[in-house]
Motif scaffolding. Sequence first.
Motif, PDB file in Angstrom:
ATOM      1  N   LEU A 184      79.371   3.561 -28.872  1.00 34.66           N
ATOM      2  CA  LEU A 184      78.083   3.607 -29.808  1.00 34.66           C
ATOM      3  C   LEU A 184      78.153   2.263 -30.271  1.00 34.66           C
ATOM      4  CD1 LEU A 184      78.286   7.255 -31.373  1.00 34.66           C
ATOM      5  CD2 LEU A 184      76.959   6.314 -29.532  1.00 34.66           C
ATOM      6  N   LYS A 185      79.086   1.708 -30.534  1.00 35.30           N
ATOM      7  CA  LYS A 185      79.074   0.135 -31.168  1.00 35.30           C
ATOM      8  C   LYS A 185      78.076  -0.552 -30.703  1.00 35.30           C
ATOM      9  CE  LYS A 185      82.238  -3.171 -33.223  1.00 35.30           C
ATOM     10  NZ  LYS A 185      83.444  -3.808 -33.309  1.00 35.30           N
ATOM     11  N   ILE A 186      77.251  -1.370 -31.439  1.00 31.76           N
ATOM     12  CA  ILE A 186      76.282  -2.358 -31.108  1.00 31.76           C
ATOM     13  C   ILE A 186      76.039  -3.401 -32.176  1.00 31.76           C
ATOM     14  CG2 ILE A 186      74.278  -0.811 -32.444  1.00 31.76           C
ATOM     15  CD1 ILE A 186      72.656  -1.192 -29.759  1.00 31.76           C
ATOM     16  N   THR A 187      75.313  -4.304 -31.839  1.00 36.95           N
ATOM     17  CA  THR A 187      75.087  -5.551 -32.693  1.00 36.95           C
ATOM     18  C   THR A 187      73.811  -5.406 -33.047  1.00 36.95           C
ATOM     19  OG1 THR A 187      74.397  -7.031 -30.804  1.00 36.95           O
ATOM     20  CG2 THR A 187      76.848  -6.942 -31.533  1.00 36.95           C
ATOM     21  N   GLN A 188      73.297  -6.123 -33.928  1.00 33.70           N
ATOM     22  CA  GLN A 188      71.870  -5.796 -34.352  1.00 33.70           C
ATOM     23  C   GLN A 188      70.946  -6.657 -33.099  1.00 33.70           C
ATOM     24  OE1 GLN A 188      71.322  -4.211 -37.139  1.00 33.70           O
ATOM     25  NE2 GLN A 188      69.020  -4.112 -36.546  1.00 33.70           N
ATOM     26  N   GLU A 189      71.129  -7.852 -32.768  1.00 35.75           N
ATOM     27  CA  GLU A 189      70.783  -8.237 -31.387  1.00 35.75           C
ATOM     28  C   GLU A 189      70.288  -7.396 -30.447  1.00 35.75           C
ATOM     29  OE1 GLU A 189      73.217  -9.640 -33.008  1.00 35.75           O
ATOM     30  OE2 GLU A 189      72.074 -11.254 -33.938  1.00 35.75           O
ATOM     31  N   GLU A 190      71.390  -6.522 -30.069  1.00 39.16           N
ATOM     32  CA  GLU A 190      71.332  -5.341 -29.057  1.00 39.16           C
ATOM     33  C   GLU A 190      70.494  -4.491 -29.473  1.00 39.16           C
ATOM     34  OE1 GLU A 190      75.775  -5.981 -26.967  1.00 39.16           O
ATOM     35  OE2 GLU A 190      75.512  -4.651 -28.710  1.00 39.16           O
ATOM     36  N   ALA A 191      70.543  -4.047 -30.678  1.00 38.04           N
ATOM     37  CA  ALA A 191      69.823  -2.821 -31.285  1.00 38.04           C
ATOM     38  C   ALA A 191      68.287  -3.354 -30.955  1.00 38.04           C
ATOM     39  CB  ALA A 191      70.045  -2.695 -32.542  1.00 38.04           C
ATOM     40  N   GLN A 192      67.810  -4.447 -31.164  1.00 36.17           N
ATOM     41  CA  GLN A 192      66.493  -5.151 -31.284  1.00 36.17           C
ATOM     42  C   GLN A 192      65.949  -5.078 -29.893  1.00 36.17           C
ATOM     43  OE1 GLN A 192      64.268  -5.886 -33.450  1.00 36.17           O
ATOM     44  NE2 GLN A 192      62.737  -6.343 -32.019  1.00 36.17           N
ATOM     45  N   GLN A 247      64.927  -1.556 -28.960  1.00 41.25           N
ATOM     46  CA  GLN A 247      64.110  -1.092 -29.532  1.00 41.25           C
ATOM     47  C   GLN A 247      62.735  -1.286 -28.581  1.00 41.25           C
ATOM     48  OE1 GLN A 247      60.343  -0.672 -31.332  1.00 41.25           O
ATOM     49  NE2 GLN A 247      61.217  -2.908 -31.361  1.00 41.25           N
ATOM     50  N   GLU A 248      62.948  -2.731 -28.157  1.00 40.48           N
ATOM     51  CA  GLU A 248      61.835  -3.540 -27.397  1.00 40.48           C
ATOM     52  C   GLU A 248      61.713  -2.838 -26.020  1.00 40.48           C
ATOM     53  OE1 GLU A 248      62.816  -7.451 -27.667  1.00 40.48           O
ATOM     54  OE2 GLU A 248      62.049  -7.785 -29.543  1.00 40.48           O
ATOM     55  N   LYS A 249      62.921  -2.345 -25.463  1.00 37.47           N
ATOM     56  CA  LYS A 249      62.815  -1.896 -23.943  1.00 37.47           C
ATOM     57  C   LYS A 249      62.605  -0.452 -23.917  1.00 37.47           C
ATOM     58  CE  LYS A 249      66.287  -5.156 -22.298  1.00 37.47           C
ATOM     59  NZ  LYS A 249      67.507  -5.495 -21.839  1.00 37.47           N
ATOM     60  N   HIS A 258      66.449   7.766 -23.151  1.00 40.55           N
ATOM     61  CA  HIS A 258      67.135   8.974 -23.089  1.00 40.55           C
ATOM     62  C   HIS A 258      68.764   8.593 -23.007  1.00 40.55           C
ATOM     63  CE1 HIS A 258      63.921  12.007 -22.450  1.00 40.55           C
ATOM     64  NE2 HIS A 258      63.206  11.024 -21.670  1.00 40.55           N
ATOM     65  N   ARG A 259      68.891   7.512 -22.405  1.00 38.40           N
ATOM     66  CA  ARG A 259      70.255   7.229 -22.113  1.00 38.40           C
ATOM     67  C   ARG A 259      70.868   6.615 -23.707  1.00 38.40           C
ATOM     68  NH1 ARG A 259      71.054   1.628 -19.450  1.00 38.40           N
ATOM     69  NH2 ARG A 259      70.543   0.925 -21.747  1.00 38.40           N
ATOM     70  N   ASP A 260      70.301   5.991 -24.285  1.00 35.62           N
ATOM     71  CA  ASP A 260      70.577   5.227 -25.717  1.00 35.62           C
ATOM     72  C   ASP A 260      70.714   6.138 -26.898  1.00 35.62           C
ATOM     73  OD1 ASP A 260      71.286   2.922 -24.550  1.00 35.62           O
ATOM     74  OD2 ASP A 260      69.126   2.354 -24.623  1.00 35.62           O
ATOM     75  N   PHE A 283      64.966   3.095 -32.918  1.00 38.04           N
ATOM     76  CA  PHE A 283      65.564   2.070 -33.736  1.00 38.04           C
ATOM     77  C   PHE A 283      66.946   2.505 -33.935  1.00 38.04           C
ATOM     78  CE2 PHE A 283      61.254   1.468 -34.890  1.00 38.04           C
ATOM     79  CZ  PHE A 283      61.051   0.082 -35.166  1.00 38.04           C
ATOM     80  N   ILE A 284      68.062   1.574 -33.792  1.00 38.03           N
ATOM     81  CA  ILE A 284      69.338   1.856 -34.286  1.00 38.03           C
ATOM     82  C   ILE A 284      69.783   0.837 -35.121  1.00 38.03           C
ATOM     83  CG2 ILE A 284      71.729   1.925 -33.243  1.00 38.03           C
ATOM     84  CD1 ILE A 284      70.200   2.709 -30.586  1.00 38.03           C
ATOM     85  N   ASN A 285      70.594   1.242 -36.062  1.00 36.95           N
ATOM     86  CA  ASN A 285      71.205   0.103 -37.169  1.00 36.95           C
ATOM     87  C   ASN A 285      72.496  -0.111 -36.764  1.00 36.95           C
ATOM     88  OD1 ASN A 285      72.359  -0.973 -39.597  1.00 36.95           O
ATOM     89  ND2 ASN A 285      70.068  -0.617 -40.549  1.00 36.95           N
ATOM     90  N   SER A 286      72.833  -1.383 -36.712  1.00 35.39           N
ATOM     91  CA  SER A 286      74.114  -1.827 -36.211  1.00 35.39           C
ATOM     92  C   SER A 286      75.175  -1.174 -37.371  1.00 35.39           C
ATOM     93  CB  SER A 286      74.528  -3.055 -36.162  1.00 35.39           C
ATOM     94  OG  SER A 286      74.185  -3.819 -37.210  1.00 35.39           O
ATOM     95  N   THR A 287      74.871  -0.896 -38.469  1.00 33.12           N
ATOM     96  CA  THR A 287      75.652  -0.688 -39.600  1.00 33.12           C
ATOM     97  C   THR A 287      75.987   0.919 -39.400  1.00 33.12           C
ATOM     98  OG1 THR A 287      74.864  -1.971 -41.286  1.00 33.12           O
ATOM     99  CG2 THR A 287      76.041  -0.300 -42.039  1.00 33.12           C
ATOM    100  N   PHE A 288      75.429   1.823 -38.865  1.00 36.54           N
ATOM    101  CA  PHE A 288      75.402   3.311 -38.767  1.00 36.54           C
ATOM    102  C   PHE A 288      74.959   3.535 -37.148  1.00 36.54           C
ATOM    103  CE2 PHE A 288      72.342   2.343 -42.144  1.00 36.54           C
ATOM    104  CZ  PHE A 288      73.469   2.007 -43.101  1.00 36.54           C
ATOM    105  N   PRO A 289      75.751   2.898 -36.131  1.00 39.86           N
ATOM    106  CA  PRO A 289      75.312   3.010 -34.840  1.00 39.86           C
ATOM    107  C   PRO A 289      75.195   4.324 -34.123  1.00 39.86           C
ATOM    108  CG  PRO A 289      77.541   2.233 -34.877  1.00 39.86           C
ATOM    109  CD  PRO A 289      77.092   2.256 -36.158  1.00 39.86           C
ATOM    110  N   TYR A 290      75.747   5.614 -34.984  1.00 40.72           N
ATOM    111  CA  TYR A 290      75.681   6.766 -34.282  1.00 40.72           C
ATOM    112  C   TYR A 290      74.512   7.494 -34.868  1.00 40.72           C
ATOM    113  CZ  TYR A 290      77.571   7.219 -39.205  1.00 40.72           C
ATOM    114  OH  TYR A 290      77.515   6.944 -40.721  1.00 40.72           O
ATOM    115  N   LEU A 291      73.587   6.683 -35.397  1.00 38.31           N
ATOM    116  CA  LEU A 291      72.227   7.361 -35.904  1.00 38.31           C
ATOM    117  C   LEU A 291      71.266   6.630 -35.071  1.00 38.31           C
ATOM    118  CD1 LEU A 291      72.792   7.447 -39.670  1.00 38.31           C
ATOM    119  CD2 LEU A 291      73.167   9.367 -38.051  1.00 38.31           C
ATOM    120  N   GLY A 292      69.992   7.311 -34.956  1.00 36.82           N
ATOM    121  CA  GLY A 292      69.033   6.907 -34.217  1.00 36.82           C
ATOM    122  C   GLY A 292      67.611   7.231 -34.748  1.00 36.82           C
TER     123      GLY A 292
END
Length: 330
Positions: A111-119, A122-124, A135-137, A205-214
């Motif tokens: 679940l760990k993610i960077t803010q760039e990956e989160a962006q 969101q775009e994809k 569905h996967r993310d 939307f995923i926040n890198s600080t709380f990557p287990y939330l969406g």
Amino acid sequence: MISQYMEHGRLFIDESCTEKLQTFHRPQKVYKGKISKMQDLYPPPSVTTAPLDTSSNYRDHVRSTFLNYCATTSKDLAVRYVYGKADLRQAAMDHDYLELPFTEYWIDRSLKITQEEAQQIQEKTLLQSECKNWHRDREWRITASRFGEVIKATSRRNIELLCEDILASRSFSSPGILHGRAYEPVAIEAFTTVTGIEAAPCGLFINSTFPYLGATPDAEISPDGLVEVKCPYNGRNSHITAASIKLFPFLAIKNQNLQLRRNHNYYYQIQGQLGLSDRNYCYFVVYTFNDLFLEKITFDKHFFENNILPPLASFYENHWRPFLSAKFLC
């Protein structure tokens, strides 16, 4: 041809191509000299080859390189099937000195993610439920539509069934859900017509600080707004008024005006969306065939940081992560 034969008693036929002797393969001149070997005419390049390392360390290195490459890139190379599956139970027993079960670290890492990956996610995932990546993310994440239910769960709630229900809802559909999906674009178009505000599609939307939330709002307003639409099935033919409020139990009357109940799950959902997307406000839109209700809800940072994040973090660490670990990795 037949008429010529009947008149002259003879057939006049041109010479065919196969009657001519082939000459294209004959050499133009006779070669005189000794015969040369092909390898002498085209010598191979000089290559220094090292002896093949067949030691067990080298084989382990090759195996590790391939498997790690497949794991980090999500590419499915055929060579990975040469190796047997890992024994996760044995691996967990070998790491019993860890503070958490070994498999729960795998959940955290996935679940760990960077803010760039989160962006990028969101775009994809702008097509939302029609997008495979969407569905996967979101599969292993607690999404905003369940925030209120999770936060309000008491000790009497069967947490195992709650986790199963959250996971099963990824593929759940009902008349109400199908109605909402069908009329959500109509509601957004009506919102734009009434307000003159353009709403654009948005993804997960995923926040890198709380990557287990969406969170997946229904639309976004540039640069710092969101839109969340509800198309209630039971009230689809009604006007949204104080007289019909029983059909819209998520609404309350305050100062003679209708507004979203601040203790309803929809309010937790919207505040969660705003917190994860780092936006300042959200238009809450309720659409029926006869009416349209709008409320602009601003981000409550104190509510998000004190009423939403702590119980969700506790639920993830004590229930959701162990549930995923036991279901998928053991």
